[in-house]
Scaffold this motif. Sequence first.
Motif, PDB file in Angstrom:
ATOM      1  N   ILE A 145       0.821  -1.208   0.000  1.00 19.43           N
ATOM      2  CA  ILE A 145       0.000   0.000   0.000  1.00 19.43           C
ATOM      3  C   ILE A 145       0.856   1.260   0.000  1.00 19.43           C
ATOM      4  N   LEU A 146       2.118   1.125   0.473  1.00 18.71           N
ATOM      5  CA  LEU A 146       3.010   2.277   0.500  1.00 18.71           C
ATOM      6  C   LEU A 146       3.674   2.522  -0.850  1.00 18.71           C
ATOM      7  N   SER A 147       3.404   1.656  -1.805  1.00 20.13           N
ATOM      8  CA  SER A 147       3.928   1.846  -3.166  1.00 20.13           C
ATOM      9  C   SER A 147       2.912   2.545  -4.065  1.00 20.13           C
TER      10      SER A 147
ATOM     11  N   PRO B 133       0.097  10.416   1.054  1.00 16.54           N
ATOM     12  CA  PRO B 133       0.190  11.623   1.879  1.00 16.54           C
ATOM     13  C   PRO B 133       1.650  11.972   2.126  1.00 16.54           C
ATOM     14  N   GLU B 134       1.949  13.258   2.200  1.00 14.38           N
ATOM     15  CA  GLU B 134       3.328  13.724   2.306  1.00 14.38           C
ATOM     16  C   GLU B 134       4.047  13.150   3.524  1.00 14.38           C
ATOM     17  N   SER B 135       3.329  13.050   4.649  1.00 16.51           N
ATOM     18  CA  SER B 135       3.967  12.546   5.873  1.00 16.51           C
ATOM     19  C   SER B 135       4.448  11.112   5.694  1.00 16.51           C
TER      20      SER B 135
ATOM     21  N   ASP C 164      11.180   8.015   2.864  1.00 17.54           N
ATOM     22  CA  ASP C 164      12.511   8.559   2.564  1.00 17.54           C
ATOM     23  C   ASP C 164      13.471   8.333   3.732  1.00 17.54           C
ATOM     24  N   VAL C 165      12.987   8.514   4.962  1.00 14.00           N
ATOM     25  CA  VAL C 165      13.819   8.258   6.133  1.00 14.00           C
ATOM     26  C   VAL C 165      14.314   6.822   6.117  1.00 14.00           C
ATOM     27  N   SER C 166      13.422   5.897   5.805  1.00 12.58           N
ATOM     28  CA  SER C 166      13.779   4.479   5.784  1.00 12.58           C
ATOM     29  C   SER C 166      14.824   4.188   4.712  1.00 12.58           C
ATOM     30  N   LYS C 167      14.664   4.804   3.557  1.00 14.20           N
ATOM     31  CA  LYS C 167      15.575   4.526   2.451  1.00 14.20           C
ATOM     32  C   LYS C 167      16.971   5.098   2.692  1.00 14.20           C
TER      33      LYS C 167
ATOM     34  N   GLU D 133       4.225  11.512  13.954  1.00 12.71           N
ATOM     35  CA  GLU D 133       3.228  12.386  14.559  1.00 12.71           C
ATOM     36  C   GLU D 133       2.355  13.029  13.476  1.00 12.71           C
ATOM     37  N   GLU D 134       2.970  13.385  12.335  1.00  7.10           N
ATOM     38  CA  GLU D 134       2.203  13.949  11.232  1.00  7.10           C
ATOM     39  C   GLU D 134       1.213  12.918  10.668  1.00  7.10           C
ATOM     40  N   VAL D 135       1.636  11.647  10.625  1.00 12.71           N
ATOM     41  CA  VAL D 135       0.730  10.578  10.177  1.00 12.71           C
ATOM     42  C   VAL D 135      -0.470  10.487  11.116  1.00 12.71           C
TER      43      VAL D 135
END
Length: 647
Positions: free
Chosen positions: A376-378, A383-385, A391-394, A413-415
């Motif tokens: 689902i994250l692909s 959403p930007e958050s 990006d943090v993970s990558k 927190e934004e999520v």
Amino acid sequence: MAKGVTEALSGWNAIKSSELYGVNTWGRDYFGVTANGLTTVKLRHGDTTTDVPFINIVEELKERGMSLPVLLRFSDILASRIEIINTSFAKAIKDYNYKGEYRGVYPIKVNQQQQAVQDVVTYGRKYHHGLEAGSKAELIAALAYMHDPEAYIVCNGYKDEEFINLALSSLKMGLQTMLVLESLEELDIILNVAEELNVKPRIGVRVKLSSKVGGKWSESGGDRSVFGLTSSQLITAVDRLREAGKLDCLEMLHYHLGSQVPNIREIRDTIKEASRFYVGLVKEGAPMGIFDIGGGLAIDYDGSHTNFESSANYDISEYCADVVEGIMHACDHANVPHPTIISESGRALIGYYSVLLVDVLGMATFEVESDTLDPILSAPDLPESIANLIDVSKNLRTKNLPEYFNDALYYREEVHKGFKQGLISLRQHAAADRLFWSILTRIRAEVPKLKYVPEDLLGLDEAMADIYYCNFSVFQSLPDAWAIDQLFPIMPIHRLCEKPTRNAHLSDITCDCDGQIDKFIDLHDVKHALPLHELKENEDYILGAFLVGAYQETLGDLHNLFGDTNVVSVRLDEDGEIDFSDELEGDTVEEVLSYVEYHTPELLSRFRRLTDSAVKNKRITAAERRRIIAAYANGLRGYTYFESLEN
């Protein structure tokens, strides 16, 4: 690879487990670990000693039909503690050529269970070890068990006429019953009842010392302490006794510092002040002769041997020597005879007496060890958050851990905000949460590679600690761990040749967020997670909470209606064999409900009406009704704790 080979290659062994859990320090000579990784208790009868693995005790109890949780009581250990304090005082008295003697008394309030009081009386008889009663109920219990004419019964607490009548009657029958004045109002009652009974009272006075000590129970001492007389009130009591011609009834000075005093220097300071009160009363003309130093002798719960509140920077022999020397010095300086010394040590006697065993029912972990993104994250147009979290993970690397750790916290927190506003779906929220914990799992694995660990990352282990769900109630069995953050040694009773690879908080089975333990003993500070082993499918994992003999049983409450656990006494018999005695089944559901004014016949009647209505409305059949009622009745008779199907 064979299990033994794996353990050898890992470099882990039982010795390292002993060091990790500190059992060689707090366990004294009572608890230890075998070479094959089992926690043991040392039992003694005469010259025979045996190290008994706790897992063997558990297996025997299961064969007897007794399930966990269970509280084990070890009378052999209590006997040892009574012997140690009495022989230590005897040695100090001999070493200093002290002219008085020592008499211990056990404060019933520390563990009021009948078996505990009976064991104290039984094993203390050779030393004339007495009892302390702080209420009418405790005095009634004391008088039923303490018949030694050379042992003291010390009566503390506020006392009504009935209490005083009973105490003076026991004095008249030949017991050494001392009535301690907690307030001036008690004095007239004591003198009046004594005249009615035609008995000369033996009176003590509890004084308020200005000295205060550290630890969790420091408010027991000092000017603001609840009980005792100030110096001016003390003089008033002396004058009243003198006017009544009863000053010769004043025999004892008493004070109480508080429980678990960790610093020996503070004990020495209080002895110095209290001795001045004692000498002053002798100079006033009171015969005196008894110096009651109260309680305060500490247990080294964490094994650090420091003045930390869960430890003690002294041992019993040092404590006894300082008490004897301090009183002797003051008396010799004032040319006053050496008094009989009484101490009211309770925690130090009975803390080692009990061990709580609980089984772990399951666990929850926050670790997510996966580099694969949820499909689902692909999806496009995330959403930007969530996109930023990806990006943090990558881009996560060892060199940017602190920066990306804080970024992960921010974007999570934004999520949450987006989810609350309806901008993020439930599935997106779940996938983002899993990704967040995957990032933290990777960061925690990289932290050991850093030369310097930033402050932001220091609490990561605690934040990611597993939750191990244990079959007990903190509120019932370890109430001080919940109420005042008391630390108790907790460790597995087996698998100690295996390296523990998990860090965990312990949760009980109450439905209360406070029903957990997240502070544990440590030689240098307080640990916020307990090292434990990975759970194995279809294999029991059992933990022991040690040094729980003082206060925990009688302070426990019925939170969520969990009652007393099963209890069994374990000792060595005269043949050196393990003897299981005084087996007490824990509270049933029916018994616990009766404590809060529910009555079984009424409960069954009301439930039957519910089932009758269900049958009438065609919701269940008559046969189903019979099965449901039987299950309800069986539930009333069952243990309040988790019971496996095999039990």
